[in-house]
Design a protein around this motif. Structure first.
Motif, short mmCIF file in Angstrom:
data_model
loop_
_atom_site.label_atom_id
_atom_site.label_comp_id
_atom_site.label_asym_id
_atom_site.label_seq_id
_atom_site.Cartn_x
_atom_site.Cartn_y
_atom_site.Cartn_z
N HIS A 166 98.97 135.40 108.07
CA HIS A 166 98.75 135.20 106.65
C HIS A 166 98.48 134.06 106.09
CE1 HIS A 166 102.97 136.19 106.61
NE2 HIS A 166 103.10 135.58 105.81
N LEU A 167 98.03 134.27 105.46
CA LEU A 167 97.15 132.61 104.78
C LEU A 167 97.76 131.59 104.56
CD1 LEU A 167 93.86 132.34 103.29
CD2 LEU A 167 94.58 131.47 105.05
N GLY A 168 99.10 130.73 105.40
CA GLY A 168 99.98 129.23 104.22
C GLY A 168 99.31 128.58 103.05
N ILE A 169 99.58 127.35 103.22
CA ILE A 169 99.13 126.17 103.04
C ILE A 169 98.34 125.34 103.61
CG2 ILE A 169 100.96 126.32 101.20
CD1 ILE A 169 102.37 124.29 102.53
N GLN A 170 98.01 123.86 102.81
CA GLN A 170 97.23 123.07 103.85
C GLN A 170 98.65 122.05 104.03
OE1 GLN A 170 95.67 122.02 100.23
NE2 GLN A 170 94.02 121.24 100.80
#
Length: 479
Positions: A166-170
């Motif tokens: 799942h997506l995290g951060i930059q």
């Protein structure tokens, strides 16, 4: 570069607000430092920037998102959106400012790391210089702290998906604004955190050569413990062992290597009682040192350099207003009258308040002995090292004036440790992240009647962060 110019440089960095985080402020010359002192001034900017997001703001917003604070009385309109788990896009709000505050720390750290990577010859320095290596470790730690904390607001905990895809951060590691900064996965984010923190640990010394309040090896170990602990029930994020085994190992290393000690006088009252958020204001100067439990934290030297002001929102020694934070009644009722920590909460006209921060100035511990002791205890219990878990939690119970325990089952011990963690760390921003971690294992867990993994548990990215290829968090709240 003279002192005035370098001061202007890092003030311009610290005040920077961009539309997209990969942009640098136009008036910042990152090729400016000419010697070690200039480079140290840039590093100090990163330390200084800790005070905005972690001087109470992030801790308060995390608490509002959890189940310790009784809202919406006591919180403002922006905070009510957090309390109600709104997932609308936002800009120029408290969430926006906190988000950018974290990335300002990242920018400061990356400027220092870029100089160390590319400009040491011009500075008359070598990569083998002890101070250069130490500063690299400090910058890596500062960047890791900021990115770890912002990830806990903007992405679900490890374990939300089976493989952390799942997506995290930059995870920004450069000041080069030609590099695209799309969101990584949580698996990628946590791998980078572990890599950076391990390198920081290897570069830092037991004591910092410049100042005891700056980062050292035990600070890096403490954050490694925190990262592995947050990963908890998710897939293992490092090949060296399970998440809880690694959390235990690094918590144990931090507690062993640190000069911090367990404070038996904490919150005991009277002339000898001490406080975790130490501070004493005389003639606008803080006359107290950080509490002896502090492994790493933010130091407030005076009213002109005070970093913990947002904790003042809890203060019960001032006139109670519609911006004074209230505490949940069930939490107050759950603390027995024989518990010395009951005195940290008070009841007034049917409302409950926390007096832990009743100070005009304070230091802010970001990693402290009790927190690492609780991590070690729970990680020990999760890995079936029950005698160690009992030893650690008995220190907490004894200090609180409660009966110590022996022979509890694994499940009973874990429940007890989690209950003690909630009380000990109240107001410090840990509770909601604990619940998100536990929810991976206890999938029916709810947080104020909402699923632990609903969309509203995430903060939305600022509307101005929309650029090609960037994916926002989902909307829909928790309904």
């Amino acid at each position: 570069m003279n002192l005035k110019l370098i001061l202007a440089l890092f003030f311009s960095i610290s005040l920077f607000v961009s539309c997209d985080l990969e942009e640098l402020p136009e008036n910042v010359d990152i090729v400016g430092p000419t010697n070690l002192a200039d480079l140290e001034a840039l590093l100090n900017a990163g330390y200084n920037e800790l005070g905005w997001p972690l001087g109470g703001n992030a801790q308060l917003y995390a608490e509002i998102n959890g189940d310790n604070i009784d809202g919406p009385v006591g919180i403002n309109s922006d905070e009510t959106e957090i309390y109600n788990r709104s997932t609308s896009f936002f800009n120029n709000t408290i969430r926006d400012n906190m988000y950018r505050g974290f990335y300002r720390i990242v920018l400061d750290a990356n400027v220092v790391l870029g100089q160390i990577e590319n400009n040491l010859d011009a500075l008359g320095l070598s990569a083998t210089d002890a101070r250069v290596k130490e500063m690299k470790g400090e910058a890596l730690l500062l960047r890791s702290i900021a990115l770890f904390e912002v990830s806990r607001f903007m992405s679900h905990s490890p374990g939300y998906s089976a493989d952390n895809s799942h997506l995290g951060i930059q995870y920004i590691v450069s000041v080069d604004n030609s590099i695209g900064q799309k969101r990584g996965t949580v698996a990628e984010n946590y791998a980078s955190l572990i890599s950076d923190l391990k390198e920081a640990e290897s570069l830092l010394n037991t004591t910092n050569s410049k100042n005891q309040n700056y980062a050292n090896k035990s600070a890096a170990e403490a954050y490694l413990a925190k990262v592995f602990f947050q990963a908890g029930f998710g897939p293992d994020i490092d090949a060296a062992g399970s998440n809880y085994e690694q959390a235990f190992s690094y918590a144990n290393s931090a507690l062993t290597s640190t000069s911090a000690v367990f404070d038996v006088n904490l919150y005991q009252g009277g002339a000898t009682g001490t406080e975790r958020f130490a501070g004493n204001l005389v003639d606008n100067n803080n006359t107290e040192s950080p509490n002896v439990e502090t492994i790493f934290g933010i130091v407030s030297e005076s009213t002109a350099n005070s970093k913990g002001g947002t904790f003042g929102r809890y203060r019960s020694d001032l006139a109670v207003s519609n911006t004074t934070i209230r505490i949940m009644q069930d939490l107050y009722n759950a603390i027995p009258s024989t518990d010395k920590r009951k005195a940290l909460l008070e009841q007034t006209d049917g409302e409950y308040f926390l007096n832990k921060f009743n100070k005009g100035i304070l230091h802010v511990p970001l990693a402290h002995y009790t927190e690492l002791l609780l991590i070690r205890a729970e990680a020990a219990a999760e890995t079936s090292s029950l005698p160690q878990a009992e030893t650690d939690i008995n220190l907490i119970l004894n200090r609180a004036g409660l009966s110590t325990i022996s022979g509890l089952s694994k499940a009973q011990l874990i429940t007890l440790i989690r209950d003690q963690r909630r009380i000990e760390l109240l107001g410090e921003g840990n509770r909601v992240n604990d619940l998100k971690r536990i929810g991976v294992s206890e999938t029916s867990l709810t947080i104020r009647n909402a699923p632990w993994n609903c969309n509203g548990m995430l903060f939305q990215f600022p509307a101005t962060e929309v650029f090609t290829g960037f994916i926002q968090n989902p909307t829909g709240g928790c309904n």
